[in-house]
Design a protein around this motif. Structure first.
Motif, PDB file in Angstrom:
ATOM      1  N   ASN A  39       1.278   7.064   2.638  1.00 31.86           N
ATOM      2  CA  ASN A  39       2.801   7.943   3.280  1.00 31.86           C
ATOM      3  C   ASN A  39       3.407   7.894   2.680  1.00 31.86           C
ATOM      4  O   ASN A  39       4.555   9.319   2.207  1.00 31.86           O
ATOM      5  CB  ASN A  39       3.536   7.050   4.300  1.00 31.86           C
ATOM      6  N   ILE A  40       3.684   7.351   1.527  1.00 30.52           N
ATOM      7  CA  ILE A  40       4.979   7.992   0.459  1.00 30.52           C
ATOM      8  C   ILE A  40       4.547   8.285  -0.475  1.00 30.52           C
ATOM      9  O   ILE A  40       5.184   9.549  -0.848  1.00 30.52           O
ATOM     10  CB  ILE A  40       5.654   6.623  -0.008  1.00 30.52           C
ATOM     11  N   ARG A  41       3.168   7.696  -0.922  1.00 33.81           N
ATOM     12  CA  ARG A  41       2.835   9.410  -2.026  1.00 33.81           C
ATOM     13  C   ARG A  41       2.632  10.808  -1.532  1.00 33.81           C
ATOM     14  O   ARG A  41       2.825  11.361  -2.208  1.00 33.81           O
ATOM     15  CB  ARG A  41       1.704   8.778  -1.926  1.00 33.81           C
ATOM     16  N   THR A  97      11.938  -1.529  -2.839  1.00 35.60           N
ATOM     17  CA  THR A  97      10.909  -2.164  -2.658  1.00 35.60           C
ATOM     18  C   THR A  97      10.177  -2.324  -0.921  1.00 35.60           C
ATOM     19  O   THR A  97       8.863  -2.444  -0.518  1.00 35.60           O
ATOM     20  CB  THR A  97      11.337  -4.051  -2.676  1.00 35.60           C
ATOM     21  N   LYS A  98      11.487  -1.492  -0.257  1.00 38.53           N
ATOM     22  CA  LYS A  98      10.884  -1.954   1.201  1.00 38.53           C
ATOM     23  C   LYS A  98      11.245  -0.561   1.356  1.00 38.53           C
ATOM     24  O   LYS A  98      11.423   0.788   1.291  1.00 38.53           O
ATOM     25  CB  LYS A  98      11.889  -2.816   2.155  1.00 38.53           C
ATOM     26  N   THR A  99       9.826  -0.484   2.912  1.00 38.82           N
ATOM     27  CA  THR A  99      10.374   1.328   3.739  1.00 38.82           C
ATOM     28  C   THR A  99      11.525   1.988   4.097  1.00 38.82           C
ATOM     29  O   THR A  99      11.481   2.955   3.816  1.00 38.82           O
ATOM     30  CB  THR A  99       9.243   0.836   4.826  1.00 38.82           C
ATOM     31  N   VAL A 100      12.372   0.960   4.618  1.00 44.89           N
ATOM     32  CA  VAL A 100      14.064   1.485   4.401  1.00 44.89           C
ATOM     33  C   VAL A 100      14.603   1.726   3.144  1.00 44.89           C
ATOM     34  O   VAL A 100      15.397   2.410   3.107  1.00 44.89           O
ATOM     35  CB  VAL A 100      14.635   0.241   4.769  1.00 44.89           C
ATOM     36  N   GLY A 101      15.115   0.905   2.449  1.00 47.68           N
ATOM     37  CA  GLY A 101      14.931   1.582   1.130  1.00 47.68           C
ATOM     38  C   GLY A 101      14.313   2.792   0.722  1.00 47.68           C
ATOM     39  O   GLY A 101      15.084   3.813  -0.053  1.00 47.68           O
TER      40      GLY A 101
END
Length: 799
Positions: free
Chosen positions: A323-325, A281-285
């Motif tokens: 960015n994640i996509r 659920t978070k960018t770090v993970g």
């Protein structure tokens, strides 16, 4: 401004400058004062002045005159001066400066200093700007510090060793034992430096890589400790325990497990645990999950684990962060070739990304969508891609159109669907397609003989709707010129019957010729189409003649030349007009490939050199330039095979005087010699394969004229269709192929097909001919090429 002002005052004065000129004046005055104080031997504010000079350097002004001051301050025993000196060295010096060599001894002394912070300054400076010579001299000191008891120093020494390995590859073996021992440390900083160092060593040396594969269990244990450990305020970032160290360990495991079964098996369970237990659920993970996915896909992992990795990337596609996509689509594109079915499960999500507002995401989604097209989903995927093409940005239209063309050619379920798809692209983005699109589509239309009527009607309606798409207009003009008679009939089973008059067709072509949007090439297509219609219509030939004559004075030289030649066909050579403007033959592909998802048949075989064995007269050795002059009209260049010299002076079946000396060839003007009896033209077999036979006979018509008759027969148990024969001869020889007697061969030799070829050899060059035979049998296409080096029953003198 006084030279002794503190740094804060100088910064305030520079920022208060209202113009660039005023700022330069402030800095020049301060630099002059700093120079003057540098020259004083008892300067008490050296660190203060160097700090101001470093600020000037950060603003982009020259500060090289402070390099020697940095060297002097590094050698100072005072920590405050040494700290600023090392900082200045990292900013003002590099390995290209000679002054950098002067601090080597100072760094060596400080590496052995009793104060850990002085040692840290020396390590940081060496890791930042150490040259190859400095690294070689100081590498033993770094190796000693890697084995020190102080964790703070070992962390800095590990990062310094990374710089040394990058500068001097040969020194990597020196640090390998110490790096291996660092994995037993508990300090996270030391572990992080050790993992980075081991990664660098493994990437640069295969032997070192094999040694460190034994450390995989230790790395797995460290990683498990991070995953299952509780909350640690010192290392926790958004609920993830030291994500930086986790990412570094995952990258090292990826290197160690690549192409190694044992190492991959040792880390499979760990990767599955990380993939299922990490919070996404978070960018770090997501950062940890992304590295886990890359590791799973790069090692010899289990199939279930790979599917889990692809599913994680599928979840990334649903993330709100672009960015994640974006990185998810990049990763999926890399693995679509090996895990195609796993990626196909996320096809809907990928297609939805085509609607994303971000241009980069949209481009990657297009690449991935095109890679996902297959024979099973061609219709649904093409529907989505055509919708995207109608609204995509201009910079993506060319890429989208090219991808659609390639996918349609490879997986098209039918020729009609293929033609409709390409016409839709041309209608939508005709100005953005590549140059080879027009000839490729013309070839496709030519081969689909049963769709000629449907295609010409559809293109005619498209031409009336829009003439701005040049590629579409060119194809439409070509089809109207070739199949205009089918258009005028108005009868088409595939479309609604539309009554089209001759004037309507000519009006459309005239509109193209007169439009300012038409390029010279498009006008050439339209003018040729208009000329071809003169043999397909009956009532408007005079109008066509007047249209063509107008362009005889066109400013465009190419168009003018065409018009003048067409005018000559109407006048001097009107008897040849019907033959010159007859319908084009079926265009065959020049190279093997795949069309409609299936192989087009056997690849083109090597050219067979045919030696006539019955009733032949072999030609003498020709000059090399004549052999090379053979037109390569039918395929790739092949080395021309040389004919053998004649075995005898006469040829069987010919009177003796035809092969005798030049004196014997003279006419018997005084009589007394009986004319030689006429013999039938010999027939020679030039091709036989898989039950298909091709024979040739020749008949001399004049001193330079020759008629060659090719006869094809079929002795197999299945019928042959779409039989075509094509021929090529040297450039100086004129060739005319008459219409064949048919294009099908019944089984068991029930009928034959003959093809007459008329040759005119005015220069009497050495005559050769290359023949291509192509046909379809039992749903498969075949083609072969034969080279004929000699012709039966002809004398070498004549040809």
């Amino acid at each position: 401004m006084s030279p002794s002002v503190p740094l804060q005052e100088m910064i305030r004065a520079i920022r208060s400058a209202r113009t660039q000129c005023e700022e330069r004046g402030v800095i020049q005055r301060e630099c002059a004062a700093i120079r003057a104080q540098f020259r004083q031997s008892d300067n008490g504010g050296r660190s203060h002045n160097l700090a101001k000079l470093l600020y000037v350097h950060m603003l982009g002004y020259p500060a090289h005159f402070g390099q020697m001051e940095c060297v002097r301050m590094i050698a100072s025993p005072r920590y405050s001066e040494k700290r600023v000196g090392y900082l200045g060295a990292m900013m003002l010096l590099d390995e290209k400066q000679d002054a950098s060599l002067l601090i080597t001894n100072s760094i060596k002394n400080d590496l052995s200093h009793s104060n850990q912070y002085v040692q840290s300054l020396a390590l940081c400076t060496l890791a930042c700007m150490g040259s190859a010579e400095m690294c070689r001299d100081l590498a033993p000191e770094i190796d000693r510090l890697l084995r020190a008891s102080n964790s703070y120093i070992k962390k800095k020494a590990a990062l310094c060793a990374v710089h040394i390995v990058r500068k001097v590859h040969d020194l990597g073996e020196m640090f390998a034992p110490a790096a291996r021992s660092l994995l037993s440390e508990k300090n996270h900083g030391v572990l992080h430096g050790a993992v980075v160092l081991i990664t660098e060593l493994c990437e640069r040396n295969l032997e070192t890589l094999e040694k460190f594969r034994k450390a995989v269990p230790d790395l797995v244990q460290i990683m498990k400790g991070l995953v299952i450990s509780g909350y640690s305020p010192e290392h926790d970032v958004a609920g993830i325990s030291d994500p930086f160290l986790q990412v570094r360990i995952l990258r090292l495991l990826r290197i160690l497990g690549h192409n190694n079964e044992a190492a991959s098996d040792a880390m499979n369970d760990l990767l599955a645990q990380v993939a299922t237990n990490t919070d996404s659920t978070k960018t770090v993970g997501n950062a940890v999950l992304y590295e886990t996915v890359l590791t799973v896909l790069d090692i010899k992992s289990e199939s279930g684990l790979r599917v889990l990795a692809v599913n994680i990337l599928g979840r990334f596609l649903l993330n709100n962060d672009r960015n994640i996509r974006y990185i998810a689509m990049i990763s999926l594109q890399k693995i679509v070739g090996t895990d195609h079915n796993a990626v196909q499960r996320h096809r809907g999500t990928i297609v939805d990304c085509l609607k994303d507002q971000d241009a980069s995401v949209k481009r990657r989604a297009l690449d991935l969508s095109l890679a996902l097209v297959s024979a099973s989903n061609i219709r649904s995927m093409m529907k989505e891609l055509l919708i995207f093409l109608s609204s995509c940005p201009l910079e993506l239209r060319s890429q989208a159109a090219s991808g659609i063309f390639i996918a349609a050619e490879r997986y098209a379920p039918s020729q009609r669907w293929h033609i409709d798809t390409i016409l839709h692209v041309l209608t939508t983005a005709g100005g953005d397609v590549r140059d080879e699109t027009v000839p490729n589509l013309i070839q496709l239309i030519t081969n689909a003989s049963e769709l000629h009527c449907y295609t010409v009607h559809k293109l005619y309606r498209a031409l009336l709707t829009d003439i701005s798409q040049q590629s579409l207009v060119q194809v439409a003009c070509w089809c109207i010129g070739e199949y205009g008679d089918l258009l005028l009939r108005g009868e088409c089973q595939e479309t609604e019957p539309v009554q089209v008059s001759e004037d309507d067709v000519l009006d459309a072509l005239e509109t193209v010729l007169q439009s300012h949007m038409s390029s010279p090439a498009t006008r050439g297509f339209a003018l040729t189409a208009t000329m071809k219609l003169s043999t397909r219509i009956t009532d408007n030939v005079d109008r066509i003649r007047s249209i063509v004559s107008i362009y005889g004075s066109c400013i465009d030289v190419e168009l003018q030349q065409r018009a003048v030649e067409y005018n000559a066909l109407f006048k001097k050579y009107d008897h040849m007009r019907a033959a010159v403007l007859e319908r084009m033959p079926v265009i065959e592909k020049t190279a093997p490939g795949q069309t409609n998802g299936e192989s087009t048949g056997e690849p083109i075989k090597d050219i067979q050199s045919v030696k006539v064995k019955q009733g032949e007269l072999l030609l003498p050795q020709p000059p090399a330039n004549q052999v090379c002059d053979l037109l390569d009209l039918l395929g790739g260049s092949e080395e021309t095979l040389q004919p053998s010299p004649a075995a005898g002076g006469t040829a069987p079946g010919l009177p003796a005087n035809t092969a005798s000396t030049a004196g014997g060839d003279l006419l018997d003007l005084l009589g007394g010699l009986e004319p030689a009896p006429l013999t039938p033209a010999p027939t020679v077999q030039v091709y036989e394969k898989d039950g298909v036979t091709l024979t040739m006979s020749c008949e001399k018509q004049s001193a330079t004229g020759l008629t060659v008759t090719l006869t094809a027969s079929n002795s197999t148990e299945s019928d042959i269709s779409s039989l075509t024969l094509q021929a090529a001869v040297p450039k100086s020889v004129q060739l005319h192929m008459k219409a064949p007697s048919g294009d099908s061969l019944p089984a068991r030799g029930a009928a034959k097909v003959t093809q007459m070829v008329v040759l005119n050899n005015p220069n009497k060059v050495n005559l050769k001919m290359r023949v291509r035979i192509s046909y379809s049998s039992q749903g498969s296409a075949f083609q072969d090429t034969i080279q004929i080096d000699a012709f039966p029953g002809l004398s070498a003198a004549g040809h």
